[in-house]
Design an enzyme around this catalytic site. Structure first.
Site, short mmCIF file in Angstrom:
data_model
loop_
_atom_site.label_atom_id
_atom_site.label_comp_id
_atom_site.label_asym_id
_atom_site.label_seq_id
_atom_site.Cartn_x
_atom_site.Cartn_y
_atom_site.Cartn_z
N HIS A 1 0.79 -1.21 0.00
CA HIS A 1 -0.08 0.00 0.10
C HIS A 1 0.98 1.19 -0.10
O HIS A 1 0.39 2.22 -0.68
CB HIS A 1 -0.95 0.02 1.44
CG HIS A 1 -1.74 1.24 1.39
ND1 HIS A 1 -3.00 1.29 0.76
CD2 HIS A 1 -1.65 2.30 2.00
CE1 HIS A 1 -3.64 2.40 0.63
NE2 HIS A 1 -2.88 3.12 1.81
N SER B 1 1.04 -0.64 -6.28
CA SER B 1 1.15 -1.91 -7.10
C SER B 1 1.97 -1.65 -8.38
O SER B 1 2.13 -0.36 -9.00
CB SER B 1 0.00 -2.51 -7.41
OG SER B 1 -0.68 -2.52 -6.33
N LYS C 1 -11.81 -9.36 -11.16
CA LYS C 1 -10.65 -10.30 -11.70
C LYS C 1 -10.28 -11.20 -10.56
O LYS C 1 -10.01 -12.49 -10.84
CB LYS C 1 -9.39 -9.58 -12.22
CG LYS C 1 -8.39 -9.99 -12.66
CD LYS C 1 -7.10 -9.27 -12.90
CE LYS C 1 -6.30 -8.71 -11.63
NZ LYS C 1 -5.56 -9.71 -10.88
N ASP C 2 -10.07 -10.66 -9.19
CA ASP C 2 -9.80 -11.67 -8.28
C ASP C 2 -10.85 -12.61 -7.91
O ASP C 2 -10.73 -13.82 -7.33
CB ASP C 2 -9.38 -10.82 -6.81
CG ASP C 2 -8.32 -9.98 -7.22
OD1 ASP C 2 -7.44 -10.21 -8.09
OD2 ASP C 2 -8.00 -9.00 -6.46
N GLU D 1 7.10 -33.18 -0.75
CA GLU D 1 5.93 -33.10 -1.60
C GLU D 1 6.21 -32.28 -2.91
O GLU D 1 7.61 -31.59 -2.86
CB GLU D 1 5.04 -31.95 -0.77
CG GLU D 1 4.38 -32.63 0.33
CD GLU D 1 3.05 -33.31 0.06
OE1 GLU D 1 3.32 -34.06 -0.99
OE2 GLU D 1 2.20 -33.37 0.80
#
Length: 336
Positions: free
Chosen positions: A151, A155, A177-178, A221
């Site tokens: 923040h 971005s 979008k998210d 894994e």
């Protein structure tokens, strides 16, 4: 509520959850397979940051906190992998914890502290269970710090240029979008957990831990196979541990060894784009090598790929950033 972190009852408590508790198999598969989906999203997030140059100034601290989060995720995943106390879990615990013994002066003391004694016993599972529960709270706290730094720094964008006026509002564009991305991940997760709940687990880990039998091939894994391949590419324990640490530190050093490029995004940096996809291929091949037994010629292929990994991160990427900058300045000089 049902898991018992002890050598005698850990595996049987897992079987009780799977077979006797209503929807216990589904909740446990959500937890186990959810880690795979979580790592998949994080890897996509990291590679996207490398592609678009999201780690350049003023986001170096943002990248560093993200790598710290990634390291804590690896530790948490390893601790959780040990808890079912299957055959692969037990052997993985021995291999990984014994690596710490290679640390000078304090290595053996750290191993004894983790084990709670001079061998893996009930105290070991109790400590691993407590840490597996506690570290995610640290991850949550660091995630808040990570988003706060985001923040503050702002971005990045696929163009790789600072946008002051023509910014895209978070609502409704990024929310939609998210939401689409979250829907796709949830759909795939539910499909895997319902149709193939055991597809991402190792078959040997469905056997109870046996101190007298060693599996022919010990693997972690899938999302840790890449680092495991780097670790075992060097036969010496100390050097292998150093290579494993450097493989993470190399990612951490990227913002500081790659000087701030005039053009950040790979969309306008053809050289970086080529080597970026080579780097992706190297990482995929390293994960493949990590799941194969140590034998010729895979041993030498793993060493070659490890050299390529370190060379790309520490030498080629910084050099390409400098060349891209020179090419851009030369273009400006001849076109202005």
């Amino acid at each position: 509520m049902y898991y018992d972190p002890s050598i005698l009852y850990s595996y049987s408590s897992i079987m009780y959850i799977n077979n006797e508790i209503y929807y216990g198999w589904f909740i446990r598969s959500l937890h186990a397979n959810g880690a795979s989906f979580f790592f998949l999203c994080v890897y996509i997030h990291m590679f996207r940051g490398l592609y678009y140059g999201s780690f350049f100034y003023p986001r170096q601290l943002l990248w560093s906190t993200g790598l710290l989060l990634f390291f804590l995720m690896i530790v948490t995943a390893f601790l959780g992998y040990v808890l079912p106390w299957g055959q692969m879990s037990f052997r993985a615990a021995i291999v990984i914890t014994n690596l710490l013994a290679a640390l000078p002066f304090i290595g053996n003391d750290i191993v004894v502290l983790l084990w709670g004694g001079f061998s893996i016993e009930d105290a070991t599972l109790h400590r691993f269970y407590a840490l597996h529960f506690f570290i995610p709270f640290i991850i949550l706290f660091l995630s808040i710090i990570h988003m706060s730094i985001l923040h503050e720094a702002g971005s990045s964008n696929p163009l790789g240029i600072p946008l002051i006026y023509e910014v895209i509002p978070f609502s409704p564009y990024y929310i939609l979008k998210d939401c689409l991305s979250i829907f796709i991940v949830i759909f795939l997760s539910l499909y895997i957990n319902i149709a193939f709940p055991d597809i991402l687990g190792h078959t040997i880990n469905y056997q109870i831990a046996n101190f007298l039998v060693t599996p022919p091939h010990i693997v972690p894994e899938w999302y840790l196979l890449f680092f495991y391949a780097v670790l075992r590419s060097i036969p010496n324990k100390v050097l292998g541990l150093i290579a494993f640490i450097i493989s993470i530190l190399a990612l951490l050093l990227i913002p500081y060894i790659m000087k701030n490029s005039i053009i950040r995004s790979s969309a306008y940096r053809p050289l970086h784009k080529i080597f970026f996809w080579i780097f992706i291929i190297v990482c995929i091949l390293l994960s493949w090598i990590g799941g194969i037994p140590v034998m010729e010629p895979y041993l030498y292929i793993g060493r070659l790929l490890s050299i390529c990994y370190f060379s790309l991160l520490l030498i080629i990427f910084p050099l390409v950033a400098y060349l891209d900058k020179l090419i851009y300045l030369f273009y400006l000089k001849n076109n202005v």
